[in-house]
Design a protein around this motif. Structure first.
Motif, PDB file in Angstrom:
ATOM      1  N   SER A  79       0.833  -1.205   0.000  1.00 11.10           N
ATOM      2  CA  SER A  79       0.000   0.000   0.000  1.00 11.10           C
ATOM      3  C   SER A  79       0.871   1.260   0.000  1.00 11.10           C
ATOM      4  CB  SER A  79      -1.008   0.013   1.140  1.00 11.10           C
ATOM      5  OG  SER A  79      -0.532  -0.630   2.258  1.00 11.10           O
ATOM      6  N   GLU A  80       0.260   2.332  -0.477  1.00  7.96           N
ATOM      7  CA  GLU A  80       1.020   3.544  -0.773  1.00  7.96           C
ATOM      8  C   GLU A  80       0.623   4.701   0.122  1.00  7.96           C
ATOM      9  OE1 GLU A  80      -0.833   3.849  -4.413  1.00  7.96           O
ATOM     10  OE2 GLU A  80       0.372   2.300  -5.398  1.00  7.96           O
ATOM     11  N   LYS A  81       1.555   5.666   0.215  1.00 10.00           N
ATOM     12  CA  LYS A  81       1.292   6.902   0.951  1.00 10.00           C
ATOM     13  C   LYS A  81       1.440   8.036  -0.054  1.00 10.00           C
ATOM     14  CE  LYS A  81       4.380   8.324   3.988  1.00 10.00           C
ATOM     15  NZ  LYS A  81       5.236   8.255   5.166  1.00 10.00           N
ATOM     16  N   PHE A  82       0.423   8.897  -0.127  1.00  9.11           N
ATOM     17  CA  PHE A  82       0.467   9.981  -1.105  1.00  9.11           C
ATOM     18  C   PHE A  82       1.463  11.059  -0.683  1.00  9.11           C
ATOM     19  CE2 PHE A  82      -1.158  13.851  -3.117  1.00  9.11           C
ATOM     20  CZ  PHE A  82      -1.141  13.424  -4.430  1.00  9.11           C
ATOM     21  N   GLY A  83       2.120  11.674  -1.627  1.00  4.05           N
ATOM     22  CA  GLY A  83       3.059  12.759  -1.328  1.00  4.05           C
ATOM     23  C   GLY A  83       3.566  13.355  -2.619  1.00  4.05           C
ATOM     24  N   ILE A  84       4.621  14.172  -2.547  1.00  3.08           N
ATOM     25  CA  ILE A  84       5.179  14.743  -3.786  1.00  3.08           C
ATOM     26  C   ILE A  84       5.634  13.597  -4.677  1.00  3.08           C
ATOM     27  CG2 ILE A  84       7.063  16.132  -4.744  1.00  3.08           C
ATOM     28  CD1 ILE A  84       6.721  17.985  -2.382  1.00  3.08           C
ATOM     29  N   VAL A  85       6.272  12.610  -4.061  1.00  4.86           N
ATOM     30  CA  VAL A  85       6.476  11.352  -4.785  1.00  4.86           C
ATOM     31  C   VAL A  85       5.749  10.265  -4.001  1.00  4.86           C
ATOM     32  CG1 VAL A  85       8.700  11.959  -5.815  1.00  4.86           C
ATOM     33  CG2 VAL A  85       8.647  10.910  -3.567  1.00  4.86           C
ATOM     34  N   LEU A  86       5.344   9.234  -4.720  1.00  2.00           N
ATOM     35  CA  LEU A  86       4.603   8.157  -4.078  1.00  2.00           C
ATOM     36  C   LEU A  86       5.545   7.292  -3.247  1.00  2.00           C
ATOM     37  CD1 LEU A  86       1.602   7.495  -4.369  1.00  2.00           C
ATOM     38  CD2 LEU A  86       2.240   5.783  -6.051  1.00  2.00           C
ATOM     39  N   LYS A  87       5.152   7.044  -1.995  1.00  2.00           N
ATOM     40  CA  LYS A  87       6.001   6.217  -1.137  1.00  2.00           C
ATOM     41  C   LYS A  87       5.219   5.009  -0.664  1.00  2.00           C
ATOM     42  CE  LYS A  87       8.735   9.825   0.971  1.00  2.00           C
ATOM     43  NZ  LYS A  87       8.918  10.615   2.175  1.00  2.00           N
ATOM     44  N   LYS A  88       5.960   4.016  -0.177  1.00  7.63           N
ATOM     45  CA  LYS A  88       5.278   2.893   0.469  1.00  7.63           C
ATOM     46  C   LYS A  88       4.763   3.356   1.824  1.00  7.63           C
ATOM     47  CE  LYS A  88       6.840  -1.445   0.026  1.00  7.63           C
ATOM     48  NZ  LYS A  88       6.177  -1.636   1.247  1.00  7.63           N
ATOM     49  N   LYS A  89       3.546   2.922   2.176  1.00  7.32           N
ATOM     50  CA  LYS A  89       2.959   3.318   3.460  1.00  7.32           C
ATOM     51  C   LYS A  89       3.778   2.689   4.592  1.00  7.32           C
ATOM     52  CE  LYS A  89      -1.733   3.138   5.246  1.00  7.32           C
ATOM     53  NZ  LYS A  89      -3.018   2.546   4.816  1.00  7.32           N
ATOM     54  N   ILE A  90       4.123   1.435   4.409  1.00  9.40           N
ATOM     55  CA  ILE A  90       4.944   0.735   5.406  1.00  9.40           C
ATOM     56  C   ILE A  90       6.282   0.406   4.753  1.00  9.40           C
ATOM     57  CG2 ILE A  90       5.108  -1.355   6.830  1.00  9.40           C
ATOM     58  CD1 ILE A  90       1.970  -1.349   6.665  1.00  9.40           C
ATOM     59  N   PRO A  91       7.385   0.975   5.292  1.00  7.00           N
ATOM     60  CA  PRO A  91       8.681   0.726   4.641  1.00  7.00           C
ATOM     61  C   PRO A  91       8.986  -0.772   4.547  1.00  7.00           C
ATOM     62  CG  PRO A  91       8.882   2.392   6.367  1.00  7.00           C
ATOM     63  CD  PRO A  91       7.503   1.817   6.486  1.00  7.00           C
ATOM     64  N   LEU A  92       9.628  -1.149   3.466  1.00  5.28           N
ATOM     65  CA  LEU A  92       9.967  -2.563   3.270  1.00  5.28           C
ATOM     66  C   LEU A  92      11.247  -2.904   4.037  1.00  5.28           C
ATOM     67  CD1 LEU A  92       9.620  -5.281   1.714  1.00  5.28           C
ATOM     68  CD2 LEU A  92      11.147  -4.305  -0.018  1.00  5.28           C
ATOM     69  N   ILE A  93      11.164  -3.940   4.841  1.00  2.00           N
ATOM     70  CA  ILE A  93      12.383  -4.472   5.462  1.00  2.00           C
ATOM     71  C   ILE A  93      12.634  -5.826   4.806  1.00  2.00           C
ATOM     72  CG2 ILE A  93      13.470  -5.273   7.593  1.00  2.00           C
ATOM     73  CD1 ILE A  93      11.687  -3.282   9.079  1.00  2.00           C
ATOM     74  N   ALA A  94      13.757  -5.936   4.115  1.00  6.21           N
ATOM     75  CA  ALA A  94      14.092  -7.192   3.446  1.00  6.21           C
ATOM     76  C   ALA A  94      15.424  -7.677   4.004  1.00  6.21           C
ATOM     77  CB  ALA A  94      14.176  -6.970   1.941  1.00  6.21           C
ATOM     78  N   ILE A  95      15.447  -8.919   4.411  1.00  7.85           N
ATOM     79  CA  ILE A  95      16.652  -9.459   5.068  1.00  7.85           C
ATOM     80  C   ILE A  95      17.418 -10.344   4.083  1.00  7.85           C
ATOM     81  CG2 ILE A  95      17.483 -10.824   7.017  1.00  7.85           C
ATOM     82  CD1 ILE A  95      14.839 -10.037   8.413  1.00  7.85           C
ATOM     83  N   PRO A  96      18.666  -9.943   3.774  1.00  7.99           N
ATOM     84  CA  PRO A  96      19.446 -10.751   2.836  1.00  7.99           C
ATOM     85  C   PRO A  96      20.183 -11.884   3.544  1.00  7.99           C
ATOM     86  CG  PRO A  96      20.610  -8.718   3.347  1.00  7.99           C
ATOM     87  CD  PRO A  96      19.366  -8.724   4.174  1.00  7.99           C
ATOM     88  N   ALA A  97      20.277 -13.010   2.889  1.00 10.04           N
ATOM     89  CA  ALA A  97      21.122 -14.105   3.393  1.00 10.04           C
ATOM     90  C   ALA A  97      22.054 -14.495   2.246  1.00 10.04           C
ATOM     91  CB  ALA A  97      20.262 -15.283   3.807  1.00 10.04           C
ATOM     92  N   ARG A  98      23.283 -14.703   2.582  1.00  8.17           N
ATOM     93  CA  ARG A  98      24.298 -15.021   1.589  1.00  8.17           C
ATOM     94  C   ARG A  98      23.914 -16.302   0.829  1.00  8.17           C
ATOM     95  NH1 ARG A  98      29.598 -17.519   2.122  1.00  8.17           N
ATOM     96  NH2 ARG A  98      29.252 -18.134   4.270  1.00  8.17           N
ATOM     97  N   ARG A  99      24.091 -16.301  -0.499  1.00  3.33           N
ATOM     98  CA  ARG A  99      23.812 -17.541  -1.226  1.00  3.33           C
ATOM     99  C   ARG A  99      24.970 -17.984  -2.114  1.00  3.33           C
ATOM    100  NH1 ARG A  99      21.847 -17.090  -6.560  1.00  3.33           N
ATOM    101  NH2 ARG A  99      21.044 -19.206  -6.493  1.00  3.33           N
ATOM    102  N   LEU A 100      26.008 -17.153  -2.232  1.00  2.00           N
ATOM    103  CA  LEU A 100      27.163 -17.589  -3.017  1.00  2.00           C
ATOM    104  C   LEU A 100      28.054 -18.454  -2.123  1.00  2.00           C
ATOM    105  CD1 LEU A 100      28.048 -14.307  -4.948  1.00  2.00           C
ATOM    106  CD2 LEU A 100      26.576 -16.189  -5.659  1.00  2.00           C
ATOM    107  N   SER A 101      28.737 -19.400  -2.731  1.00  2.00           N
ATOM    108  CA  SER A 101      29.467 -20.381  -1.930  1.00  2.00           C
ATOM    109  C   SER A 101      30.735 -19.809  -1.302  1.00  2.00           C
ATOM    110  CB  SER A 101      29.811 -21.582  -2.803  1.00  2.00           C
ATOM    111  OG  SER A 101      30.500 -21.107  -3.946  1.00  2.00           O
ATOM    112  N   ARG A 102      31.360 -18.845  -1.981  1.00  2.00           N
ATOM    113  CA  ARG A 102      32.653 -18.371  -1.474  1.00  2.00           C
ATOM    114  C   ARG A 102      32.535 -16.936  -0.961  1.00  2.00           C
ATOM    115  NH1 ARG A 102      35.616 -19.181  -6.676  1.00  2.00           N
ATOM    116  NH2 ARG A 102      37.031 -17.654  -5.784  1.00  2.00           N
ATOM    117  N   LEU A 103      32.957 -16.735   0.305  1.00  2.00           N
ATOM    118  CA  LEU A 103      32.825 -15.440   0.967  1.00  2.00           C
ATOM    119  C   LEU A 103      33.552 -14.328   0.216  1.00  2.00           C
ATOM    120  CD1 LEU A 103      31.479 -14.309   3.461  1.00  2.00           C
ATOM    121  CD2 LEU A 103      33.605 -14.670   4.718  1.00  2.00           C
ATOM    122  N   GLU A 104      34.703 -14.653  -0.377  1.00  2.30           N
ATOM    123  CA  GLU A 104      35.492 -13.608  -1.031  1.00  2.30           C
ATOM    124  C   GLU A 104      34.760 -13.005  -2.250  1.00  2.30           C
ATOM    125  OE1 GLU A 104      36.482 -16.714  -0.569  1.00  2.30           O
ATOM    126  OE2 GLU A 104      37.409 -17.570  -2.367  1.00  2.30           O
TER     127      GLU A 104
END
Ligand code: HEM
Length: 108
Positions: A79-104
């Motif tokens: 859902s959206e919040k009206f403003g000068i630019v359109l924003k998300k009403k509830i900010p997205l929190i996305a949690i990344p987990a590593r998926r490549l095999s080698r840390l380097e």
């Protein structure tokens, strides 16, 4: 105009696949007045060539390098919040987990 139901089928529905149907229809050069994501005329976005090259690359890197999850118990809310630019009403929190095999691969 990007929400005009005379131009768009269900304009408020999040449906990115609509852009896959006939890519030739999605001319964003500023000459199609029904679709102006970068604006038009003298003040049209000068970053279009950079955005075209980088956007897919950045998105693909993020998807390739990480598994993404929402915090436990959270549902995706677009859902959206009206403003000068359109924003998300509830900010997205996305949690990344590593998926490549080698840390380097993340550091070099
Ligand atoms: C998907 C990515 C982007 C979108 C959707 C976007 C969209 C827009 C839009 C709608 C405008 C207003 C145009 C108007 O007033 O008619 C604008 C202006 C502008 N954009 Fe972007 N932009 C993007 C990426 C970039 C990038 C990568 C850069 C620079 C590296 C950039 C730099 C600018 C600048 C400097 C302006 C102001 C131009 C002026 O007022 O004369 N944009 N952009």
């Amino acid at each position: 105009m990007h929400r005009d139901p005379q131009v768009w089928d269900n304009p408020s529905e999040f449906k990115p696949e609509r852009f896959l149907i006939d890519p030739s229809r999605w001319d964003y050069s500023g000459n199609n007045f029904q679709y102006l994501p970068f604006g038009s005329g003298r003040r049209i976005c000068p970053g279009i060539p950079l955005a075209e090259r980088m956007l897919v690359y950045v998105l693909a890197s993020l998807l390739h390098s990480f598994e993404w999850q929402l915090p436990k118990g959270n549902d995706l809310d677009l859902s959206e919040k009206f403003g000068i630019v359109l924003k998300k009403k509830i900010p997205l929190i996305a949690i990344p987990a590593r998926r490549l095999s080698r840390l380097e691969l993340y550091t070099k």
